[in-house]
Design a protein around this motif. Structure first.
Motif, mmCIF file in Angstrom:
data_model
loop_
_atom_site.group_PDB
_atom_site.id
_atom_site.type_symbol
_atom_site.label_atom_id
_atom_site.label_comp_id
_atom_site.label_asym_id
_atom_site.label_seq_id
_atom_site.Cartn_x
_atom_site.Cartn_y
_atom_site.Cartn_z
ATOM 1 N N HIS A 115 38.686 45.867 47.814
ATOM 2 C CA HIS A 115 38.519 44.736 48.728
ATOM 3 C C HIS A 115 39.796 44.567 49.552
ATOM 4 O O HIS A 115 40.849 45.150 49.239
ATOM 5 C CB HIS A 115 38.152 43.448 47.982
ATOM 6 N N ARG A 160 35.581 39.047 46.453
ATOM 7 C CA ARG A 160 36.544 39.954 45.834
ATOM 8 C C ARG A 160 36.478 39.865 44.312
ATOM 9 O O ARG A 160 36.546 40.879 43.613
ATOM 10 C CB ARG A 160 37.956 39.617 46.333
ATOM 11 N N THR A 180 33.713 41.934 42.822
ATOM 12 C CA THR A 180 33.957 43.380 42.773
ATOM 13 C C THR A 180 34.760 43.730 41.533
ATOM 14 O O THR A 180 34.487 44.730 40.862
ATOM 15 C CB THR A 180 34.699 43.880 44.032
ATOM 16 N N GLU A 181 35.753 42.903 41.219
ATOM 17 C CA GLU A 181 36.614 43.179 40.067
ATOM 18 C C GLU A 181 35.841 43.006 38.760
ATOM 19 O O GLU A 181 35.956 43.821 37.837
ATOM 20 C CB GLU A 181 37.839 42.263 40.110
ATOM 21 N N THR A 183 32.588 43.243 38.277
ATOM 22 C CA THR A 183 31.560 44.274 38.153
ATOM 23 C C THR A 183 32.161 45.608 37.729
ATOM 24 O O THR A 183 31.628 46.305 36.852
ATOM 25 C CB THR A 183 30.794 44.433 39.476
ATOM 26 N N ALA A 184 33.286 45.981 38.348
ATOM 27 C CA ALA A 184 33.941 47.240 37.973
ATOM 28 C C ALA A 184 34.396 47.198 36.515
ATOM 29 O O ALA A 184 34.250 48.185 35.774
ATOM 30 C CB ALA A 184 35.130 47.509 38.896
ATOM 31 N N THR A 186 32.814 49.458 43.389
ATOM 32 C CA THR A 186 32.286 48.120 43.626
ATOM 33 C C THR A 186 33.150 47.497 44.716
ATOM 34 O O THR A 186 34.379 47.482 44.585
ATOM 35 C CB THR A 186 32.336 47.267 42.345
ATOM 36 N N HIS A 192 37.238 49.002 41.844
ATOM 37 C CA HIS A 192 36.870 48.009 42.855
ATOM 38 C C HIS A 192 37.674 48.238 44.132
ATOM 39 O O HIS A 192 38.687 48.944 44.135
ATOM 40 C CB HIS A 192 37.083 46.591 42.329
#
Length: 628
Positions: A280, A259, A262-263, A265-266, A304, A278
């Motif tokens: 999740h 998780r 994802t945060e 990367t976004a 993401t 993101h």
């Protein structure tokens, strides 16, 4: 076999005789609702099995048209069939799409209000529906069983049927209850559908569901419109950004393991000016819904996400799927990359790979087993799937061939021309064996007591607190690879682990260990190959050719109109028209109702609902551009 089967071929194959009215009715039904004048391979056999009440197992790749196989029969026969689906989002997307085609369908799930549930059940009881979608948990409730009995259901379609198998990539215990269908509805046929299933999983599905002499149809697993790239992960965030740059303004899904990733990367993409969000399972329901819906209606193009995102996403114009780390099975990889290019147009699938991913998955499996969260059988199955995925990612063989052969199908072409291997996009590191000897020597000098980060610091000649504390700046290997990029060097270390010439212990503080192969490399008895991605990857020739003759400005204008209509109707943009339809419009420039009806995906309902607005927009754009 050609990609599409003609109407005449279909008519002959359905009954082995001259065309009759029932065949004509099927073709007319498909054209009226979906705007298709032809069917894809195996669709006619799957439809025939449902119409003849014979059990079946249908395996078609994502984008292969398996949904039509269970949507068409009840419309032709004038009956109500039941579809078992595992996710609310998946049911909602399918029902939305069918309703836009004028097809009577509904779903029963926990996301509906009591009034909506009663309305759907009432429509079904009155015979006004052709498909009723339901989750496996609700299917065998007393209330639903009573409804199904009143409807005298003749066919059950089990979507995502791999969920019933321990050897599948997404096993769900509640799917095992579906074995009761044959007992409770002996006069009904059962039809299992999935996009990914090895021979072992197919056998398990048939046995678990108790299918009786089923028609087994297995499509071609290869997706020739997809370009597969497996690149050594060197700089994760930069490599992802480079991929996104190649697909500016297009739909992209970036899959991450955690998780947090994802945060991060976004946030990185937003900092670069890319609209990204993101997704999740740890987010609240409203935040997840917002991300999913903005992606579906094309107001958001980059997501993401963990694997919690995707099964219910049917956006057909996803042009790229990125895996920032290795998935835990080829089945997961096939299904997740299958979200790209569902419309049949060229799309890209990029996997950023490191042996660290394998070690991470192994650790998660061991932890789950030790805590009693998975059975010994499930652990063994997961470990075996992980081994196959590692072989795929670490090999330098044609990706299309490897995937086809994994699913038991031969691949005839000598070169696919659509993967990093066949496109020669990965290059060897100069003096790789020499670099490996320096890395292994450093592991030996620190007496195999430290991890990759510390070994890297020594080789780079770094002046860190840890290096000074252990007086490792005095080692003969200190600074041996000074000037090398840290991330490239880390990638080399994990490539050595992948090749079995270096080992890493498990646990929270893993350390590097030597083995017999390590000493063979250091003695010069064994050579090593290390690879890195080439500096710049480009869009393929097939991708460029797919735009031949398309007025790009008109295409973007039609996308805008599609988005407006979708927002007005509160549905995903792709259920209005897919990119294939818009590109054909922007290429052929239809100006009459008759011409518009010849566009792929234009059925009677969509002609009535959208035809006038699209024809007007095309005429306006042609007039502005001075086209005749």
């Amino acid at each position: 076999m050609s990609d599409l089967l003609s109407a005449t071929t279909l008519q002959h194959q359905l009954n082995g005789s001259e065309p009759d009215r029932s065949d004509e009715r099927l073709l007319q039904t498909v054209k009226n609702y979906w705007g298709f004048s032809e069917l894809r391979p195996l669709q006619e056999e799957a439809i025939a099995a449902e119409l003849s009440h014979r059990d079946s197992l249908v395996v078609l790749p994502t984008g292969g048209g398996k949904s039509l196989c269970y949507q068409a029969p009840p419309a032709v026969a004038g009956r109500t069939d039941i579809v078992v689906s595992p996710l609310i989002s998946l049911m909602k997307d399918q029902v939305d799409g069918l309703l836009q085609c004028g097809y009577p369908a509904a779903a029963l799930h926990s996301g509906l209000t009591p009034n909506e549930l009663r309305s759907a059940e009432g429509q079904a009881a009155e015979g006004r529906l052709r498909l009723l979608f339901v989750a496996p948990e609700r299917l065998l409730s007393s209330r639903f069983l009573e409804l199904a009995a009143r409807l005298e259901v003749r066919a059950f379609a089990i979507d995502e049927a791999h969920c019933i198998s321990h050897w599948g990539h997404d096993f769900r215990p509640e799917y095992r209850q579906l074995a009761q269908l044959k007992e409770r509805f002996p006069d009904a046929s059962v039809h299992a559908y999935t996009a990914t299933a090895t021979e072992r999983v197919r056998t398990d599905i048939v046995n678990q569901l108790g299918l009786e002499e089923p028609t087994v149809l297995v499509g071609t697993f290869d997706r020739p419109n997809l370009v597969y790239r497996v690149l050594p992960r060197v700089d994760r965030l930069q490599q992802i950004a480079d991929v996104i740059d190649r697909h500016a303004g297009e739909a992209v899904i970036v899959y991450c393991i955690s998780r947090k990733e994802t945060e991060q990367t976004a946030a990185m993409l937003r900092a670069r000016g890319v609209g990204a969000a993101h997704y999740h399972a740890g987010m609240d329901r409203e935040a997840r819904r917002s991300t999913q819906e903005t992606f579906a209606d094309e107001t958001l193009d980059v997501v993401t996400a963990t694997v919690a995102f995707g099964m219910g996403i049917d956006r057909s114009d996803v042009r790229c799927v990125v895996h920032s780390a290795m998935p835990k099975s080829i089945e997961h990889y096939q299904q997740e990359t299958g979200r790209a290019g569902r419309d049949g147009l060229p799309a890209e699938c990029v996997l950023l790979y490191s042996a660290a991913d394998v070690l991470r998955w192994q650790s998660l499996v061991e932890r789950s087993a030790s805590q009693g969260e998975v059975s010994a059988e499930a652990k063994a199955a997961t470990s075996e799937l992980l081994i196959h995925m590692r072989r795929y990612a670490s090999s330098m063989s044609c990706r299309h061939r490897t995937l086809s052969e994994y699913f038991g199908q031969a691949y005839e072409a000598s070169s696919c021309g659509a993967c990093d291997v066949c496109l020669e996009e990965v290059e060897g590191v100069a003096d790789a064996t020499s670099a490996a000897q320096k890395i292994l020597s450093c592991v030996a000098r620190v007496e195999q007591r430290f991890g990759a980060t510390h070994v890297t610091s020594i080789l780079l000649g770094a002046d860190t607190e840890a290096v000074r504390r252990w007086d490792h700046q005095q080692l003969s290997t200190w600074g041996l690879l000074e000037g090398e990029d840290r991330k490239r060097l880390t990638s080399m270390i994990y490539q050595l682990i992948d090749q079995g010439v270096l080992e890493r212990t498990a646990g929270e503080r893993p350390i590097l260990k030597l083995n017999e192969a390590s000493w063979q490399v250091m003695r010069g008895e064994l050579s090593v190959r290390l690879v890195m991605p080439k500096a710049k990857l480009r869009r393929t020739k097939a991708d460029k050719e797919s735009w031949d003759g398309v007025d790009r400005g008109l295409f973007e204008n039609l996308r805008e109109l599609r988005r407006d209509i979708a927002l007005e109707r509160g549905v995903p943009a792709y259920v209005v028209f897919g990119d294939e339809s818009l590109r054909q419009m922007a290429r052929e420039l239809p100006s009459t109702v008759t011409e518009f009806l010849q566009i792929h995906g234009v059925g009677q309902q969509k002609l009535a609902d959208f035809g006038e607005r699209f024809l007007e927009r095309i005429a306006e754009c042609r007039q502005r551009s001075g086209a005749s």
